[in-house]
Design an enzyme around this catalytic site. Structure first.
Site, mmCIF file in Angstrom:
data_model
loop_
_atom_site.group_PDB
_atom_site.id
_atom_site.type_symbol
_atom_site.label_atom_id
_atom_site.label_comp_id
_atom_site.label_asym_id
_atom_site.label_seq_id
_atom_site.Cartn_x
_atom_site.Cartn_y
_atom_site.Cartn_z
ATOM 1 N N ALA A 65 0.865 -1.178 0.000
ATOM 2 C CA ALA A 65 0.000 0.000 0.000
ATOM 3 C C ALA A 65 0.901 1.227 0.000
ATOM 4 C CB ALA A 65 -0.885 -0.014 1.236
ATOM 5 N N GLY A 109 0.664 -5.007 1.071
ATOM 6 C CA GLY A 109 -0.572 -5.061 0.281
ATOM 7 C C GLY A 109 -0.350 -5.687 -1.093
ATOM 8 N N GLU A 112 -0.637 -9.284 -0.536
ATOM 9 C CA GLU A 112 -2.049 -9.567 -0.229
ATOM 10 C C GLU A 112 -2.909 -9.539 -1.495
ATOM 11 O OE1 GLU A 112 -2.157 -6.462 2.771
ATOM 12 O OE2 GLU A 112 -2.442 -7.954 4.341
ATOM 13 N N GLU A 132 5.075 -5.050 6.933
ATOM 14 C CA GLU A 132 4.381 -3.953 7.620
ATOM 15 C C GLU A 132 4.940 -3.707 9.019
ATOM 16 O OE1 GLU A 132 2.898 -6.407 5.931
ATOM 17 O OE2 GLU A 132 1.139 -5.683 4.845
HETATM 18 N N1 CO8 Z 1 4.593 3.154 -0.707
HETATM 19 C C1 CO8 Z 1 4.982 4.322 -1.276
HETATM 20 N N2 CO8 Z 1 6.131 4.445 -1.984
HETATM 21 C C2 CO8 Z 1 6.912 3.348 -2.102
HETATM 22 C C3 CO8 Z 1 6.565 2.112 -1.544
HETATM 23 C C4 CO8 Z 1 5.330 2.031 -0.820
HETATM 24 N N3 CO8 Z 1 4.888 0.890 -0.268
HETATM 25 N N4 CO8 Z 1 7.543 1.227 -1.828
HETATM 26 C C5 CO8 Z 1 8.465 1.886 -2.548
HETATM 27 N N5 CO8 Z 1 8.101 3.181 -2.717
HETATM 28 C C6 CO8 Z 1 8.789 4.240 -3.441
HETATM 29 C C7 CO8 Z 1 9.988 4.766 -2.652
HETATM 30 O O1 CO8 Z 1 9.580 5.729 -1.705
HETATM 31 C C8 CO8 Z 1 10.835 5.361 -3.767
HETATM 32 O O2 CO8 Z 1 10.280 6.595 -4.128
HETATM 33 P P1 CO8 Z 1 11.253 7.904 -4.246
HETATM 34 O O3 CO8 Z 1 12.206 7.569 -5.381
HETATM 35 O O4 CO8 Z 1 10.306 9.008 -4.566
HETATM 36 O O5 CO8 Z 1 11.975 8.025 -2.954
HETATM 37 C C9 CO8 Z 1 10.597 4.399 -4.923
HETATM 38 O O6 CO8 Z 1 9.374 3.707 -4.623
HETATM 39 C C10 CO8 Z 1 11.710 3.373 -5.068
HETATM 40 O O7 CO8 Z 1 11.842 2.716 -3.817
HETATM 41 P P2 CO8 Z 1 13.275 2.490 -3.117
HETATM 42 O O8 CO8 Z 1 14.219 3.614 -3.451
HETATM 43 O O9 CO8 Z 1 13.032 2.217 -1.669
HETATM 44 O O10 CO8 Z 1 13.755 1.160 -3.892
HETATM 45 P P3 CO8 Z 1 14.762 0.054 -3.376
HETATM 46 O O11 CO8 Z 1 15.027 -0.812 -4.551
HETATM 47 O O12 CO8 Z 1 15.912 0.685 -2.658
HETATM 48 O O13 CO8 Z 1 13.941 -0.778 -2.253
HETATM 49 C C11 CO8 Z 1 12.002 -1.934 -1.396
HETATM 50 C C12 CO8 Z 1 12.847 -1.540 -2.639
HETATM 51 C C13 CO8 Z 1 12.808 -2.881 -0.506
HETATM 52 C C14 CO8 Z 1 10.755 -2.638 -1.907
HETATM 53 C C15 CO8 Z 1 11.632 -0.664 -0.606
HETATM 54 O O14 CO8 Z 1 11.103 0.311 -1.505
HETATM 55 C C16 CO8 Z 1 10.617 -0.877 0.466
HETATM 56 O O15 CO8 Z 1 10.961 -1.379 1.514
HETATM 57 N N6 CO8 Z 1 9.361 -0.447 0.238
HETATM 58 C C17 CO8 Z 1 8.306 -0.517 1.229
HETATM 59 C C18 CO8 Z 1 7.807 -1.932 1.408
HETATM 60 C C19 CO8 Z 1 6.735 -1.955 2.472
HETATM 61 O O16 CO8 Z 1 6.958 -1.625 3.607
HETATM 62 N N7 CO8 Z 1 5.539 -2.374 2.079
HETATM 63 C C20 CO8 Z 1 4.406 -2.454 2.974
HETATM 64 C C21 CO8 Z 1 3.617 -1.194 2.939
HETATM 65 S S1 CO8 Z 1 2.291 -1.168 4.125
HETATM 66 C C22 CO8 Z 1 1.077 -2.141 3.412
HETATM 67 O O17 CO8 Z 1 1.206 -2.613 2.337
HETATM 68 C C23 CO8 Z 1 -0.192 -2.362 4.231
HETATM 69 C C24 CO8 Z 1 -1.279 -2.926 3.381
HETATM 70 C C25 CO8 Z 1 -2.580 -2.844 4.130
HETATM 71 C C26 CO8 Z 1 -3.750 -2.782 3.162
HETATM 72 C C27 CO8 Z 1 -5.040 -2.553 3.880
HETATM 73 C C28 CO8 Z 1 -6.148 -2.164 2.911
HETATM 74 C C29 CO8 Z 1 -7.518 -2.411 3.485
#
Ligand code: CO8
Length: 258
Positions: A65, A109, A112, A132
Site C-alpha cells: 500500500a 498489500g 495480499e 508492515e
Molecule cells: N509506498 C509508497 N512508496 C513506495 C513504496 C510504498 N509501499 N515502496 C516503494 N516506494 C517508493 C519509494 O519511496 C521510492 O520513491 P522515491 O524515489 O520518490 O523516494 C521508490 O518507490 C523506489 O523505492 P526504493 O528507493 O526504496 O527502492 P529500493 O530498490 O531501494 O527498495 C524496497 C525496494 C525494498 C521494496 C523498498 O522500496 C521498500 O521497503 N518499500 C516498502 C515496502 C513496504 O513496507 N511495504 C508495505 C507497505 S504497508 C502495506 O502494504 C499495508 C497494506 C494494508 C492494506 C489494507 C487495505 C484495506
C-alpha cells in the site's frame, strides 16, 4: 477507458491488467485501487473476456500500500473510511479467473493482492513479504489470514513478525505460488496459461473456481456437497455434451460457453 495508474490490454479473450506506477514500485495508492476496481468491473461485465491477468513490471508487482498516502492517517480516518474495503476487496468478488503474474517485489498489500488472485505464477526474481511490522503497522488485507492458510502457521507467523522476504523458490516450496518461470518469459507463460483456460467452457471454469474457493469457507462435508451440486449442474451444459462428444469422436471440442 483511460487509466493513470494501470494499463489494460485485451488479447482475444484475455485481459491483461498491468499496475503502472513504476517510479513508486507500483505502490497501491487509493487512486490505483479505485482504477483496479473499475478495470475489474469492466472485465467482469464484458462477455468476450474469460480470464484476467494481474501483473506489474520486472522490478515490482507491488511494493505494498502507498505508505506516503497513509502516513498521516488517524485511527478515525482508517475506521471511518473502513480503509479501504471496497476497492481492496473487489478482486475477491471476481467470478472469472484472475491469475497473478508476479515479478520482483510483492510486499505488504502487494503480496495480499497477489493472494486475492486465483493463483500466482512467479518469475524467478519474485520476492514475497509482509514487512508492515517494520513500519509500525501490521497486515490489513489478508496477510495474517490468507498467507497462513496458504503456507501454514510457522512460515506465515515468521514472515508477519519479522518482515522477512521469501524468494520465489521458497514460495513455491511453501505452496504460495503454483510455479516459477524465468523472469523474461513470465508474461508469455502466463498468457499461454490464460489462453488455455479461456478456450475451455467458461461456465465450467467459473463453477470450478467457485468450488475451490468454497474449500476455504466451509467444512469438508459442506464443500463436498457444494461440489457435488455443481458437478451435477455441469450435465445441464451444452459444453458437457460437446466436450464428451469430442472426446469420443477423437476431435478437439468446440465449446460455446453455455
Ligand atoms: N509506498 C509508497 N512508496 C513506495 C513504496 C510504498 N509501499 N515502496 C516503494 N516506494 C517508493 C519509494 O519511496 C521510492 O520513491 P522515491 O524515489 O520518490 O523516494 C521508490 O518507490 C523506489 O523505492 P526504493 O528507493 O526504496 O527502492 P529500493 O530498490 O531501494 O527498495 C524496497 C525496494 C525494498 C521494496 C523498498 O522500496 C521498500 O521497503 N518499500 C516498502 C515496502 C513496504 O513496507 N511495504 C508495505 C507497505 S504497508 C502495506 O502494504 C499495508 C497494506 C494494508 C492494506 C489494507 C487495505 C484495506
Amino acid at each position: 477507458m483511460n487509466y493513470n495508474n494501470l494499463l489494460l490490454e485485451i488479447h482475444d479473450n484475455v485481459a491483461l491488467i498491468k499496475l503502472n506506477r513504476p517510479k513508486a514500485l507500483n505502490a497501491l495508492s487509493p487512486e490505483l485501487m479505485q482504477e483496479l476496481t473499475d478495470a475489474l468491473d469492466s472485465c467482469e461485465a464484458d462477455p468476450a473476456i474469460h480470464v484476467m491477468i494481474l501483473t506489474g513490471n520486472e522490478k515490482a508487482f507491488a511494493a505494498g500500500a502507498d505508505i506516503k498516502a497513509m502516513k498521516d492517517f488517524s485511527y478515525m480516518d482508517a475506521y471511518k473510511q473502513n480503509f479501504i474495503t471496497r476497492d481492496w476487496e473487489r478482486l475477491t468478488r471476481c467470478r472469472k479467473p484472475v491469475i497473478a503474474a508476479v515479478a520482483g517485489y510483492a510486499l505488504g498489500g502487494g503480496c495480499e493482492v497477489a493472494m486475492m488472485c486465483d493463483f500466482i505464477i512467479a518469475a524467478d526474481n519474485a520476492k514475497f513479504g509482509q514487512p508492515e511490522v517494520n513500519i509500525g503497522i501490521m497486515p490489513g488485507a489478508g496477510g495474517t489470514q490468507r498467507l497462513t492458510r496458504l503456507i501454514g502457521k510457522s512460515k506465515a507467523m515468521e514472515m508477519c513478525l519479522t518482515g522477512r522476504m521469501m524468494d520465489a523458490q521458497e514460495a513455491e516450496r511453501a505452496g504460495l505460488v503454483s510455479r516459477i518461470v524465468p523472469t523474461d518469459k513470465l508474461l508469455d507463460e502466463v498468457m499461454s496459461t490464460a489462453t488455455q483456460i479461456a478456450k475451455l467452457s467458461q461456465p465450467v471454469v467459473m463453477m470450478a473456481k467457485e468450488c475451490v474457493n468454497r474449500a476455504y469457507e466451509s467444512s469438508l462435508a459442506e464443500g463436498l456437497l457444494f461440489e457435488r451440486r455443481a458437478f451435477h449442474a455441469a450435465f445441464a451444459l451444452e459444453d458437457q455434451k460437446e466436450g464428451m462428444a469430442a472426446f469420443t469422436e477423437k476431435r478437439p471440442p468446440n465449446f460455446q460457453h453455455r
